[in-house]
Design an enzyme around this catalytic site. Structure first.
Site, PDB file in Angstrom:
ATOM      1  N   LYS A   1     -12.643  -0.420 -14.397  1.00 33.56           N
ATOM      2  CA  LYS A   1     -13.179  -1.628 -13.769  1.00 33.56           C
ATOM      3  C   LYS A   1     -13.764  -2.590 -14.806  1.00 33.56           C
ATOM      4  CE  LYS A   1     -12.051  -0.681  -9.552  1.00 33.56           C
ATOM      5  NZ  LYS A   1     -11.003  -1.490  -8.860  1.00 33.56           N
TER       6      LYS A   1
ATOM      7  N   ASP B   1       0.854  -1.186   0.000  1.00 31.43           N
ATOM      8  CA  ASP B   1       0.000   0.000   0.000  1.00 31.43           C
ATOM      9  C   ASP B   1       0.892   1.239   0.000  1.00 31.43           C
ATOM     10  OD1 ASP B   1      -2.203   1.870   0.553  1.00 31.43           O
ATOM     11  OD2 ASP B   1      -3.283   0.132   1.295  1.00 31.43           O
TER      12      ASP B   1
ATOM     13  N   THR C   1     -16.492   1.187   2.751  1.00 30.21           N
ATOM     14  CA  THR C   1     -15.043   1.330   2.875  1.00 30.21           C
ATOM     15  C   THR C   1     -14.688   2.809   2.822  1.00 30.21           C
ATOM     16  OG1 THR C   1     -14.539   1.334   0.502  1.00 30.21           O
ATOM     17  CG2 THR C   1     -14.773  -0.817   1.577  1.00 30.21           C
TER      18      THR C   1
ATOM     19  N   THR D   1     -16.276   4.704   0.027  1.00 27.23           N
ATOM     20  CA  THR D   1     -17.707   5.014   0.129  1.00 27.23           C
ATOM     21  C   THR D   1     -18.048   5.576   1.505  1.00 27.23           C
ATOM     22  OG1 THR D   1     -18.188   2.742   0.825  1.00 27.23           O
ATOM     23  CG2 THR D   1     -18.309   3.212  -1.518  1.00 27.23           C
TER      24      THR D   1
ATOM     25  N   TYR E   1     -13.341   5.637 -13.695  1.00 25.36           N
ATOM     26  CA  TYR E   1     -13.420   4.487 -12.797  1.00 25.36           C
ATOM     27  C   TYR E   1     -14.188   3.341 -13.455  1.00 25.36           C
ATOM     28  CZ  TYR E   1     -14.653   1.831  -8.547  1.00 25.36           C
ATOM     29  OH  TYR E   1     -14.815   0.851  -7.617  1.00 25.36           O
TER      30      TYR E   1
ATOM     31  N   ASP F   1       3.590   1.673  -4.913  1.00 23.28           N
ATOM     32  CA  ASP F   1       2.682   2.376  -5.812  1.00 23.28           C
ATOM     33  C   ASP F   1       2.445   1.438  -6.992  1.00 23.28           C
ATOM     34  OD1 ASP F   1       1.379   3.911  -7.689  1.00 23.28           O
ATOM     35  OD2 ASP F   1       2.741   5.630  -7.541  1.00 23.28           O
ATOM     36  N   VAL F   2       1.246   0.855  -7.075  1.00 26.07           N
ATOM     37  CA  VAL F   2       0.996  -0.182  -8.075  1.00 26.07           C
ATOM     38  C   VAL F   2       1.005   0.362  -9.495  1.00 26.07           C
ATOM     39  CG1 VAL F   2      -0.285  -1.646  -6.479  1.00 26.07           C
ATOM     40  CG2 VAL F   2      -1.524   0.030  -7.893  1.00 26.07           C
TER      41      VAL F   2
END
Length: 281
Positions: free
Chosen positions: A159, A38, A190, A193, A155, A61-62
């Site tokens: 997805k 993370d 989460t 949200t 987003y 950092d992905v």
């Protein structure tokens, strides 16, 4: 616990909070050793310290390929292998209600984390798994990638791409004994949200929650608030040997939202017809 992941090594990206943290804790409880990846260093370190020697934090950092590849190498070196890769990290992007108002300023960031990060995570983990008897890769998408709708276009696009990519890579990796599956959570409580925003009082949070919750639940057949552990449980199933014959699947964890419209429109139509005829009479 049934210790379904005993002897397994897992990586969970976005593992410092929300769905990621719930999955890390569940995987550890089921016998796995886990690398928490993370950018949230304080939360990640705290979670690793809480869980002991079976968990370790690494800042990643992905969106940066070299950091993801180094993450996989670190997990292999630290714990002696890699059996489960949960590409969970993600961001929502700008909250524009209409696409015409979106300046797309954060498009590259959203794509980099939500899509490119998943892609390089699958490749880096898959290379090791293909040469070491197989493994499991789980990607976290969203119902936003299944259902078209207003707002969050970057987003939604990422997805949807993760869902299609997961199926394609599942076919590509099958010959190596590497299973690839995808989760599509919906309305999970989460950080993404959360009802609380900076500067809000507890009273304001309570009022917002009371106002927003019915709206969030309106298209969900199961009137139950989803929690991070619900997604973690689904990830556990896919990661375990119980799902040995499961690959390429897209598993909703959404209270039935993607099953269809919960409103009985036929009933509404018949009631409207009855009202119309009553007026005529």
């Amino acid at each position: 616990m049934a210790q379904e992941l005993t002897g397994k090594v897992a990586i969970v990206t976005g593992g410092a909070g929300g769905i990621g943290a719930a999955t890390v804790e569940l995987f550890v409880a089921e016998g796995a050793r886990v690398v928490i990846a993370d950018v949230a260093e304080e939360a990640g370190e705290a979670l690793a310290q809480k869980l002991g020697d079976v968990a370790v934090f690494r800042r990643v950092d992905v969106a940066k390929q070299d950091e993801v590849e180094a993450l996989v190498a670190f997990a292999i070196e630290h714990f002696g292998g890699l059996h489960i890769m949960f590409n969970n990290a993600g961001v929502s992007g700008n909250m524009h209600d209409r696409f015409l108002n979106d300046d797309l300023a954060d498009f590259q960031r959203v794509v980099g984390i939500n899509l490119f990060g998943v892609m390089v995570g699958m490749q880096a983990a898959g290379r090791h798994m293909a040469e070491n008897g197989g493994g499991v890769i789980i990607n976290n998408a969203s119902i936003a990638g299944v259902l078209p709708g207003h707002a969050l276009m970057s987003y939604r696009a990422t997805k949807a791409a993760v869902i299609h990519l997961s199926k394609s890579i599942a076919i590509d990796f099958a010959e190596y004994g590497v299973r690839v599956c995808c989760l599509t959570p919906g309305h999970i409580r989460t950080e993404l949200t959360a009802f609380k925003q900076p500067g809000m009082t507890d009273e304001q949070v309570a009022r917002v929650k009371a106002a927003v919750s019915p709206v969030m639940d309106s298209n969900m057949p199961l009137k139950r608030h989803g929690k991070p552990i619900d997604v973690a449980n689904a990830a556990l199933y896919l990661a375990s040997d119980r799902a040995a014959q499961v690959t390429g699947v897209v598993l909703p964890v959404d209270g039935g939202i993607t099953a269809g419209d919960p409103v009985n429109h036929l009933k509404e139509i018949m009631e409207a017809r009855t009202r119309a005829l009553a007026v005529e009479g």
